[in-house]
Design a protein around this motif. Structure first.
Motif, PDB file in Angstrom:
ATOM      1  N   ARG A 120      12.997 -37.352  29.652  1.00 55.37           N
ATOM      2  CA  ARG A 120      12.446 -38.003  30.833  1.00 55.37           C
ATOM      3  C   ARG A 120      11.394 -39.038  30.416  1.00 55.37           C
ATOM      4  O   ARG A 120      11.355 -40.141  30.939  1.00 55.37           O
ATOM      5  N   GLY A 121      10.569 -38.649  29.417  1.00 63.56           N
ATOM      6  CA  GLY A 121       9.533 -39.565  28.936  1.00 63.56           C
ATOM      7  C   GLY A 121      10.137 -40.827  28.338  1.00 63.56           C
ATOM      8  O   GLY A 121       9.658 -41.935  28.580  1.00 63.56           O
ATOM      9  N   LEU A 122      11.214 -40.648  27.576  1.00 66.66           N
ATOM     10  CA  LEU A 122      11.823 -41.811  26.914  1.00 66.66           C
ATOM     11  C   LEU A 122      12.530 -42.706  27.925  1.00 66.66           C
ATOM     12  O   LEU A 122      12.462 -43.929  27.850  1.00 66.66           O
ATOM     13  N   LEU A 123      13.208 -42.078  28.890  1.00 65.29           N
ATOM     14  CA  LEU A 123      13.970 -42.866  29.860  1.00 65.29           C
ATOM     15  C   LEU A 123      13.051 -43.608  30.825  1.00 65.29           C
ATOM     16  O   LEU A 123      13.469 -44.566  31.464  1.00 65.29           O
ATOM     17  N   ALA A 124      11.797 -43.147  30.927  1.00 67.54           N
ATOM     18  CA  ALA A 124      10.860 -43.840  31.805  1.00 67.54           C
ATOM     19  C   ALA A 124      10.583 -45.243  31.282  1.00 67.54           C
ATOM     20  O   ALA A 124      10.234 -46.139  32.045  1.00 67.54           O
ATOM     21  N   ASN A 125      10.758 -45.460  29.988  1.00 63.96           N
ATOM     22  CA  ASN A 125      10.548 -46.779  29.390  1.00 63.96           C
ATOM     23  C   ASN A 125      11.766 -47.144  28.558  1.00 63.96           C
ATOM     24  O   ASN A 125      11.734 -47.102  27.335  1.00 63.96           O
ATOM     25  N   LYS A 126      12.854 -47.472  29.250  1.00 61.19           N
ATOM     26  CA  LYS A 126      14.134 -47.638  28.550  1.00 61.19           C
ATOM     27  C   LYS A 126      14.077 -48.744  27.522  1.00 61.19           C
ATOM     28  O   LYS A 126      14.495 -48.595  26.383  1.00 61.19           O
ATOM     29  N   MET A 127      13.522 -49.891  27.939  1.00 66.47           N
ATOM     30  CA  MET A 127      13.512 -51.065  27.059  1.00 66.47           C
ATOM     31  C   MET A 127      12.718 -50.759  25.789  1.00 66.47           C
ATOM     32  O   MET A 127      13.155 -51.063  24.680  1.00 66.47           O
ATOM     33  N   ARG A 128      11.555 -50.153  26.000  1.00 64.84           N
ATOM     34  CA  ARG A 128      10.684 -49.857  24.862  1.00 64.84           C
ATOM     35  C   ARG A 128      11.371 -48.893  23.898  1.00 64.84           C
ATOM     36  O   ARG A 128      11.397 -49.096  22.690  1.00 64.84           O
ATOM     37  N   SER A 129      11.983 -47.849  24.463  1.00 60.83           N
ATOM     38  CA  SER A 129      12.666 -46.870  23.623  1.00 60.83           C
ATOM     39  C   SER A 129      13.816 -47.527  22.866  1.00 60.83           C
ATOM     40  O   SER A 129      14.023 -47.266  21.682  1.00 60.83           O
ATOM     41  N   ALA A 130      14.557 -48.406  23.567  1.00 61.85           N
ATOM     42  CA  ALA A 130      15.714 -49.049  22.938  1.00 61.85           C
ATOM     43  C   ALA A 130      15.272 -49.916  21.769  1.00 61.85           C
ATOM     44  O   ALA A 130      15.885 -49.902  20.701  1.00 61.85           O
ATOM     45  N   LEU A 131      14.192 -50.666  21.957  1.00 58.65           N
ATOM     46  CA  LEU A 131      13.732 -51.565  20.885  1.00 58.65           C
ATOM     47  C   LEU A 131      13.236 -50.771  19.679  1.00 58.65           C
ATOM     48  O   LEU A 131      13.506 -51.139  18.537  1.00 58.65           O
ATOM     49  N   THR A 132      12.529 -49.684  19.950  1.00 53.25           N
ATOM     50  CA  THR A 132      12.051 -48.858  18.831  1.00 53.25           C
ATOM     51  C   THR A 132      13.228 -48.285  18.060  1.00 53.25           C
ATOM     52  O   THR A 132      13.253 -48.289  16.826  1.00 53.25           O
ATOM     53  N   THR A 133      14.214 -47.793  18.822  1.00 50.52           N
ATOM     54  CA  THR A 133      15.414 -47.254  18.187  1.00 50.52           C
ATOM     55  C   THR A 133      16.086 -48.316  17.334  1.00 50.52           C
ATOM     56  O   THR A 133      16.538 -48.056  16.222  1.00 50.52           O
ATOM     57  N   LEU A 134      16.132 -49.533  17.872  1.00 52.74           N
ATOM     58  CA  LEU A 134      16.771 -50.642  17.148  1.00 52.74           C
ATOM     59  C   LEU A 134      16.079 -50.881  15.811  1.00 52.74           C
ATOM     60  O   LEU A 134      16.734 -51.118  14.795  1.00 52.74           O
ATOM     61  N   GLY A 135      14.741 -50.801  15.827  1.00 50.29           N
ATOM     62  CA  GLY A 135      13.993 -51.010  14.584  1.00 50.29           C
ATOM     63  C   GLY A 135      14.399 -50.009  13.515  1.00 50.29           C
ATOM     64  O   GLY A 135      14.661 -50.376  12.368  1.00 50.29           O
ATOM     65  N   ILE A 136      14.495 -48.754  13.904  1.00 52.16           N
ATOM     66  CA  ILE A 136      14.890 -47.713  12.949  1.00 52.16           C
ATOM     67  C   ILE A 136      16.342 -47.901  12.532  1.00 52.16           C
ATOM     68  O   ILE A 136      16.703 -47.755  11.362  1.00 52.16           O
TER      69      ILE A 136
END
Lengths: 417, 243
Positions: free
Chosen positions: A12-28
């Motif tokens: 729920r915490g991650l989905l609250a900020n989808k864009m942010r989570s997606a970009l961080t994931t992309l970095g990794i």
């Protein structure tokens, strides 16, 4: 509060900020994929170079004449150099007698076979209307085939009889055979090399390019036949020595050196007038070089993985900071510290795990393609390492801000704006 | 006579260091019995919020002792404190403090979740608590879809759902309009009738008039302790309505 509920909170915490989570994931993702791919490319190139060297024949020593430091070049200005190396006679060429001496079992027990080699440059072969400048016309003994790891695909080798009788027979490389005969079977036909007729007895198996030159643009013939018709009975171009085994190459090299030093009258500090090229040493040197290359690539990739990890740290810091108040509320209604810590650690782990796994997938897909002419070879340890590091970074750097927040007194967290 | 729900002895709280030191509480003694309904009044800066935070185990006192239900809070470790906040105390904040992006139902279920209550029981207890505050028709609304009064009623339901020994409310009506204030106070009155122990903070006399006992704080010390109705009777407003 079980694990499933912690996982649900984290999602729920991650989905609250989808864009942010997606970009961080992309970095990794990029970091992990880069590590695996670049290591695979490095490994692929190193393996292909090794293969090329092995194709030239393992366990062989190639002895060639060397004139550096020879008597002729010593008379120049700075004559002191000549004195340092002691009195030198004229450098001697390699001769058939040298080769025969090396074949002496008593003097050189580690030598399995000796093949004297003469090479005729710019020999043009013609067959009917077709003509082709042979890259390398080699006159040698039959042992050369085994020493250089060349096999005949069609027809036969030439034999010791052919050498003794100086028969004008020839084994062609595939490039020469194709240029002269096209689709015809060359075995049994006659080619004329610089006007001298040779009978083709066999065609070599294709060995592929070694990178520098076409290894199939060759023709092999008995040594005396080539000397008679093309090069004359002078010195040898080189001597190929095959050691009795891969481990015996060093001993063989020492024996060869001893025999040749004696025959050429080289003692003490005098520079040798020949040079020994050891395939095993060459292979070692090259694999060291490619190893360095792989490490370099991996280092570059590791930096990008580290940057991805810093991305996770940054996001976790921001997330924890902006949710400190929420942490306060959760603590005020009785959330134990473990539950708070678990939630944020789970978020960080999810980010790095999802990013890492998709990075592995991307890398697996990427290694199926040829990159810059190199077939990448997956190194399993690099996959484990990249994935482990990404999750480790997530846990460690996600854990730090989460732990700090979970330790706050509820009132401190609640007052945080 | 059972032991008091709350027993506070010589409670002192200081903020800051050296010259900047502020004494928010200067030795407060207070007993609150089971079923009492106490209003703590005082001007801003009188230390009433500080007292409330300590009573709710959100903050720790500089010195003095504090027992809830006989357990000495000063001796509890971090984990036991979390359990205490979860099971024995319900806290209602002035600014509601619901967790955003979670439905009313999920907000009310949260303390039970941390308390390790199973899903089915959690759901039924949360539904019951929301029905008690009259919000059965707003179960799946998120806090930003609710009015201030409704949010505060969700917060009251969240404080009640674990059936705590003590309900603490820090200016629960401070941010509400008149009709919402009346809703919330009605709920508190009903809870008092059903035997719940309530301590609330307010600076409004109207609100304090609902309590059975009014305590006035000035500069971190109790200056007045007035009983408006007996501990085991109904709160004064309900008594008037009946009478």
């Amino acid at each position: 509060m079980n694990r499933l509920e912690i996982l649900r909170f984290a999602l729920r915490g991650l989905l609250a900020n989808k864009m942010r989570s997606a970009l961080t994931t992309l970095g990794i993702l990029i970091g992990v994929a880069a590590v695996i791919l670049l290591v695979a490319v490095g490994e692929g190139s190193s393996q292909s170079i090794q293969k090329n060297i092995q194709r030239l024949g393992a366990n062989t020593l190639t002895i060639s004449p060397s004139f550096t430091g020879g008597g002729g070049g010593r008379g120049g200005p700075g004559g002191g150099g000549g004195q340092n190396t002691g009195p030198r006679t004229q450098a001697r060429q390699l001769t058939l007698a040298d080769a025969e001496a090396l074949a002496d079992r008593a003097a050189a027990p580690s030598v399995a076979s000796v093949s004297p080699v003469v090479t005729a440059g710019s020999a043009t072969a013609t067959y009917e209307a077709a003509s082709h400048g042979i890259g390398q016309l080699v006159g040698t003994y039959p042992s050369y085939f085994e020493a250089m790891n060349r096999q005949v695909a069609r027809g036969t080798y030439f034999f010791n009889d052919d050498v003794l009788a100086a028969r004008k027979v020839m084994v062609l490389g595939t490039t020469v055979a194709e240029e002269l005969f096209g689709d015809l079977d060359p075995v049994g036909r006659q080619v004329s090399v610089s006007g001298v007729p040779f009978t083709v007895v066999g065609v070599l198996k294709e060995s592929g390019s070694t990178g520098m030159q076409d290894a199939d643009d060759v023709a092999l013939a008995p040594l005396p036949a080539v000397q008679q018709s093309l090069t004359g009975f002078g010195s040898l171009g080189s001597i190929v020595v095959r050691a009795t085994g891969a481990s015996a190459t060093a001993t063989a090299q020492a024996e060869v050196t001893a025999v040749l030093n004696q025959r050429h009258g080289i003692t003490g500090t005098a520079a040798a007038d020949y040079r020994i090229l050891n395939q095993a040493t060459l292979q070692e040197t090259v694999s060291e070089a490619t190893g360095t290359f792989t490490v370099l690539l991996a280092a570059v990739a590791a930096i990008s993985l580290l940057v991805g990890g810093i991305g996770i740290t940054n996001i976790m810091l921001v997330t924890v900071t902006e949710r400190t108040r929420e942490i306060g509320i959760r603590k005020a209604i009785g959330a134990p510290r473990g539950a708070i810590l678990g939630q944020f650690l789970m978020e960080a782990t999810l980010l790095s795990l999802v990013g890492g796994l998709s990075g592995v997938l991307v890398a697996f897909a990427g290694t199926r393609f040829t990159i810059a002419g190199i077939e990448p070879v997956l190194v399993p340890s690099s996959v484990a390492l990249a994935l482990g590091v990404s999750v480790g970074i997530g846990l460690f750097f996600g854990g730090y801000p989460a732990n700090r927040a979970a330790k706050l007194r509820p009132i401190q967290a609640l007052r945080h704006e | 006579m059972t032991a008091p729900v709350l027993r506070v002895r010589d409670l002192v709280k200081e903020y800051g260091e050296g010259d900047a030191r502020v004494r928010a509480l200067r030795g407060v003694d207070l007993d609150v019995d089971q079923g009492d309904y106490v209003a703590i009044m005082g001007a801003s800066g009188s230390g009433k919020s500080t007292l409330m935070n300590i009573l709710g185990c959100l903050d720790v006192p500089t010195s003095g002792s504090y027992r809830i239900d006989g357990a000495d809070v000063g001796l509890l470790d971090e984990h036991q404190l979390a359990l205490l906040r979860n099971r024995r105390v319900g806290f209602v904040f002035q600014s509601f403090n619901l967790i955003p992006r979670m439905s009313a139902l999920a907000n009310v279920e949260l303390p039970l979740m941390y308390g390790g209550v199973g899903q089915a029981e959690r759901r039924s207890r949360a539904l019951a608590a929301l029905e008690q505050v009259g919000l059965s028709d707003r179960l799946h609304h998120e806090p930003n879809q609710l009015s201030g009064g409704q949010q505060q009623r969700v917060a009251v339901a969240r404080a009640l759902v674990t059936a705590p020994a003590l309900l603490l409310a820090d200016e629960p009506t401070g941010n509400l309009d008149t009709s919402s204030t009346r809703d919330v106070l009605d709920i508190l009155d009903r809870l008092s009738v059903s035997g719940r122990t309530i301590v609330l903070i307010t600076h409004e006399d109207d609100v304090a008039a609902h309590a059975k006992r009014v305590i006035r704080l000035v500069d971190g010390a109790i200056v007045e302790d007035r009983r408006q109705a007996p501990v085991d009777g109904p709160p004064p407003r309900l008594a008037e309505a009946v009478g």
